[in-house]
Design a protein around this motif. Structure first.
Motif, PDB file in Angstrom:
ATOM      1  N   ARG A 161       0.831  -1.212   0.000  1.00  0.00           N
ATOM      2  CA  ARG A 161       0.000   0.000   0.000  1.00  0.00           C
ATOM      3  C   ARG A 161       0.864   1.260   0.000  1.00  0.00           C
ATOM      4  NH1 ARG A 161      -4.856  -1.879   4.031  1.00  0.00           N
ATOM      5  NH2 ARG A 161      -5.775  -3.335   2.537  1.00  0.00           N
ATOM      6  N   TYR A 162       1.939   1.225   0.767  1.00  0.00           N
ATOM      7  CA  TYR A 162       2.850   2.367   0.802  1.00  0.00           C
ATOM      8  C   TYR A 162       3.445   2.609  -0.583  1.00  0.00           C
ATOM      9  CZ  TYR A 162       6.904   5.234   1.831  1.00  0.00           C
ATOM     10  OH  TYR A 162       7.839   6.228   1.819  1.00  0.00           O
ATOM     11  N   TYR A 163       3.946   1.545  -1.210  1.00  0.00           N
ATOM     12  CA  TYR A 163       4.598   1.711  -2.508  1.00  0.00           C
ATOM     13  C   TYR A 163       3.585   2.029  -3.610  1.00  0.00           C
ATOM     14  CZ  TYR A 163       8.835   0.348  -0.200  1.00  0.00           C
ATOM     15  OH  TYR A 163       9.905   0.320   0.649  1.00  0.00           O
ATOM     16  N   GLU A 164       2.349   1.575  -3.483  1.00  0.00           N
ATOM     17  CA  GLU A 164       1.314   1.966  -4.436  1.00  0.00           C
ATOM     18  C   GLU A 164       1.047   3.461  -4.321  1.00  0.00           C
ATOM     19  OE1 GLU A 164      -1.364   2.304  -7.358  1.00  0.00           O
ATOM     20  OE2 GLU A 164      -0.027   0.603  -6.991  1.00  0.00           O
ATOM     21  N   THR A 165       1.041   3.988  -3.113  1.00  0.00           N
ATOM     22  CA  THR A 165       0.860   5.425  -2.912  1.00  0.00           C
ATOM     23  C   THR A 165       2.022   6.191  -3.518  1.00  0.00           C
ATOM     24  OG1 THR A 165      -0.375   5.010  -0.878  1.00  0.00           O
ATOM     25  CG2 THR A 165       0.486   7.235  -1.190  1.00  0.00           C
ATOM     26  N   VAL A 166       3.243   5.707  -3.325  1.00  0.00           N
ATOM     27  CA  VAL A 166       4.418   6.345  -3.927  1.00  0.00           C
ATOM     28  C   VAL A 166       4.292   6.344  -5.452  1.00  0.00           C
ATOM     29  CG1 VAL A 166       6.919   6.142  -4.280  1.00  0.00           C
ATOM     30  CG2 VAL A 166       5.953   5.853  -1.988  1.00  0.00           C
ATOM     31  N   ARG A 167       3.872   5.214  -6.024  1.00  0.00           N
ATOM     32  CA  ARG A 167       3.700   5.150  -7.486  1.00  0.00           C
ATOM     33  C   ARG A 167       2.658   6.159  -7.964  1.00  0.00           C
ATOM     34  NH1 ARG A 167       5.061  -0.170  -6.677  1.00  0.00           N
ATOM     35  NH2 ARG A 167       2.981  -0.912  -6.173  1.00  0.00           N
ATOM     36  N   ARG A 168       1.559   6.270  -7.212  1.00  0.00           N
ATOM     37  CA  ARG A 168       0.519   7.234  -7.600  1.00  0.00           C
ATOM     38  C   ARG A 168       1.039   8.666  -7.529  1.00  0.00           C
ATOM     39  NH1 ARG A 168      -5.019   5.992  -4.537  1.00  0.00           N
ATOM     40  NH2 ARG A 168      -5.695   7.762  -5.781  1.00  0.00           N
ATOM     41  N   LEU A 169       1.783   8.963  -6.474  1.00  0.00           N
ATOM     42  CA  LEU A 169       2.294  10.327  -6.306  1.00  0.00           C
ATOM     43  C   LEU A 169       3.318  10.707  -7.366  1.00  0.00           C
ATOM     44  CD1 LEU A 169       2.696  10.451  -2.430  1.00  0.00           C
ATOM     45  CD2 LEU A 169       1.026  11.694  -3.815  1.00  0.00           C
ATOM     46  N   PHE A 170       4.141   9.738  -7.781  1.00  0.00           N
ATOM     47  CA  PHE A 170       5.212  10.030  -8.725  1.00  0.00           C
ATOM     48  C   PHE A 170       4.864   9.625 -10.159  1.00  0.00           C
ATOM     49  CE2 PHE A 170       7.497  10.312  -4.758  1.00  0.00           C
ATOM     50  CZ  PHE A 170       8.348  11.378  -4.990  1.00  0.00           C
ATOM     51  N   ARG A 171       3.616   9.277 -10.408  1.00  0.00           N
ATOM     52  CA  ARG A 171       3.189   8.887 -11.754  1.00  0.00           C
ATOM     53  C   ARG A 171       3.542   9.992 -12.747  1.00  0.00           C
ATOM     54  NH1 ARG A 171      -2.436   7.414 -11.240  1.00  0.00           N
ATOM     55  NH2 ARG A 171      -1.550   5.581 -10.279  1.00  0.00           N
ATOM     56  N   GLN A 172       3.222  11.210 -12.398  1.00  0.00           N
ATOM     57  CA  GLN A 172       3.581  12.381 -13.198  1.00  0.00           C
ATOM     58  C   GLN A 172       4.200  13.386 -12.231  1.00  0.00           C
ATOM     59  OE1 GLN A 172       0.447  13.791 -15.730  1.00  0.00           O
ATOM     60  NE2 GLN A 172      -0.155  11.729 -16.291  1.00  0.00           N
ATOM     61  N   PRO A 173       5.528  13.351 -12.083  1.00  0.00           N
ATOM     62  CA  PRO A 173       6.219  14.087 -11.019  1.00  0.00           C
ATOM     63  C   PRO A 173       5.998  15.604 -11.010  1.00  0.00           C
ATOM     64  CG  PRO A 173       7.739  12.628 -12.158  1.00  0.00           C
ATOM     65  CD  PRO A 173       6.448  12.581 -12.894  1.00  0.00           C
ATOM     66  N   ARG A 174       5.720  16.209 -12.134  1.00  0.00           N
ATOM     67  CA  ARG A 174       5.546  17.663 -12.146  1.00  0.00           C
ATOM     68  C   ARG A 174       4.138  18.082 -11.745  1.00  0.00           C
ATOM     69  NH1 ARG A 174       8.861  20.108 -10.537  1.00  0.00           N
ATOM     70  NH2 ARG A 174       7.962  21.987 -11.384  1.00  0.00           N
ATOM     71  N   LYS A 175       3.241  17.135 -11.585  1.00  0.00           N
ATOM     72  CA  LYS A 175       1.889  17.464 -11.127  1.00  0.00           C
ATOM     73  C   LYS A 175       1.877  17.608  -9.610  1.00  0.00           C
ATOM     74  CE  LYS A 175      -1.324  15.847 -14.549  1.00  0.00           C
ATOM     75  NZ  LYS A 175      -2.605  15.151 -14.671  1.00  0.00           N
ATOM     76  N   THR A 176       0.835  18.237  -9.112  1.00  0.00           N
ATOM     77  CA  THR A 176       0.697  18.392  -7.668  1.00  0.00           C
ATOM     78  C   THR A 176       0.200  17.087  -7.052  1.00  0.00           C
ATOM     79  OG1 THR A 176      -1.581  19.158  -7.851  1.00  0.00           O
ATOM     80  CG2 THR A 176       0.146  20.849  -7.908  1.00  0.00           C
ATOM     81  N   VAL A 177       0.333  17.010  -5.744  1.00  0.00           N
ATOM     82  CA  VAL A 177      -0.141  15.833  -5.013  1.00  0.00           C
ATOM     83  C   VAL A 177      -1.623  15.619  -5.293  1.00  0.00           C
ATOM     84  CG1 VAL A 177      -0.572  14.920  -2.701  1.00  0.00           C
ATOM     85  CG2 VAL A 177       1.602  16.020  -3.209  1.00  0.00           C
ATOM     86  N   ARG A 178      -2.403  16.687  -5.216  1.00  0.00           N
ATOM     87  CA  ARG A 178      -3.846  16.589  -5.456  1.00  0.00           C
ATOM     88  C   ARG A 178      -4.141  16.028  -6.840  1.00  0.00           C
ATOM     89  NH1 ARG A 178      -5.911  22.008  -5.650  1.00  0.00           N
ATOM     90  NH2 ARG A 178      -5.129  21.881  -7.748  1.00  0.00           N
ATOM     91  N   ASN A 179      -3.475  16.515  -7.861  1.00  0.00           N
ATOM     92  CA  ASN A 179      -3.748  16.061  -9.224  1.00  0.00           C
ATOM     93  C   ASN A 179      -3.331  14.607  -9.438  1.00  0.00           C
ATOM     94  OD1 ASN A 179      -4.868  18.467  -9.976  1.00  0.00           O
ATOM     95  ND2 ASN A 179      -2.996  19.295 -10.830  1.00  0.00           N
ATOM     96  N   ASN A 180      -2.278  14.155  -8.786  1.00  0.00           N
ATOM     97  CA  ASN A 180      -1.864  12.760  -8.932  1.00  0.00           C
ATOM     98  C   ASN A 180      -2.783  11.804  -8.175  1.00  0.00           C
ATOM     99  OD1 ASN A 180       0.302  12.694 -10.739  1.00  0.00           O
ATOM    100  ND2 ASN A 180       1.730  13.386  -9.183  1.00  0.00           N
ATOM    101  N   LEU A 181      -3.394  12.266  -7.105  1.00  0.00           N
ATOM    102  CA  LEU A 181      -4.268  11.400  -6.315  1.00  0.00           C
ATOM    103  C   LEU A 181      -5.709  11.410  -6.802  1.00  0.00           C
ATOM    104  CD1 LEU A 181      -3.054  12.130  -2.687  1.00  0.00           C
ATOM    105  CD2 LEU A 181      -2.555  10.132  -4.101  1.00  0.00           C
ATOM    106  N   GLU A 182      -6.078  12.442  -7.513  1.00  0.00           N
ATOM    107  CA  GLU A 182      -7.464  12.601  -7.954  1.00  0.00           C
ATOM    108  C   GLU A 182      -7.856  11.489  -8.934  1.00  0.00           C
ATOM    109  OE1 GLU A 182      -9.885  15.919 -10.455  1.00  0.00           O
ATOM    110  OE2 GLU A 182      -8.189  16.585  -9.267  1.00  0.00           O
ATOM    111  N   THR A 183      -8.942  10.797  -8.617  1.00  0.00           N
ATOM    112  CA  THR A 183      -9.491   9.740  -9.477  1.00  0.00           C
ATOM    113  C   THR A 183     -11.008   9.816  -9.422  1.00  0.00           C
ATOM    114  OG1 THR A 183      -9.612   8.117  -7.694  1.00  0.00           O
ATOM    115  CG2 THR A 183      -7.555   8.175  -8.953  1.00  0.00           C
ATOM    116  N   ASP A 184     -11.663   8.914 -10.144  1.00  0.00           N
ATOM    117  CA  ASP A 184     -13.124   8.848 -10.054  1.00  0.00           C
ATOM    118  C   ASP A 184     -13.547   8.453  -8.639  1.00  0.00           C
ATOM    119  OD1 ASP A 184     -13.420   9.561 -12.677  1.00  0.00           O
ATOM    120  OD2 ASP A 184     -13.558   7.495 -13.398  1.00  0.00           O
ATOM    121  N   ALA A 185     -12.772   7.576  -8.011  1.00  0.00           N
ATOM    122  CA  ALA A 185     -13.090   7.118  -6.659  1.00  0.00           C
ATOM    123  C   ALA A 185     -12.766   8.181  -5.608  1.00  0.00           C
ATOM    124  CB  ALA A 185     -12.322   5.836  -6.343  1.00  0.00           C
TER     125      ALA A 185
END
Length: 81
Positions: free
Chosen positions: A17-41
């Motif tokens: 779960r920790y590493y999945e969160t890291v992957r989500r946060l760094f998916r697009q590194p120049r985006k903000t935390v909010r934009n990387n975490l934002e999903t339909d869910a």
């Protein structure tokens, strides 16, 4: 030289779960935390509320978060905000 290795517990309990969160946060590194975490869910307003509750600036970039902040975020995302 002597090197001592000390096994530490993962920062967020379940390492996957920790590493999945890291992957989500760094998916697009120049985006903000909010934009990387934002999903339909987790829509924008819910994401902003969660980050505010955790004391994390939604405009921050992932590289500016500490390990402890990422661990707290991972626990909140996967253990029911």
């Amino acid at each position: 030289a002597v090197v001592a290795l000390v096994r530490r517990e993962p920062p967020a309990g379940d390492p996957s779960r920790y590493y999945e969160t890291v992957r989500r946060l760094f998916r697009q590194p120049r985006k903000t935390v909010r934009n990387n975490l934002e999903t339909d869910a987790l829509p924008r307003t819910a994401c902003e509320r969660l980050l505010a509750h955790l004391g994390i600036d939604p405009r921050a970039r992932a590289q500016n978060l500490s390990v402890a902040e990422i661990a707290t975020l991972a626990r909140a995302l996967y253990n029911g905000r």
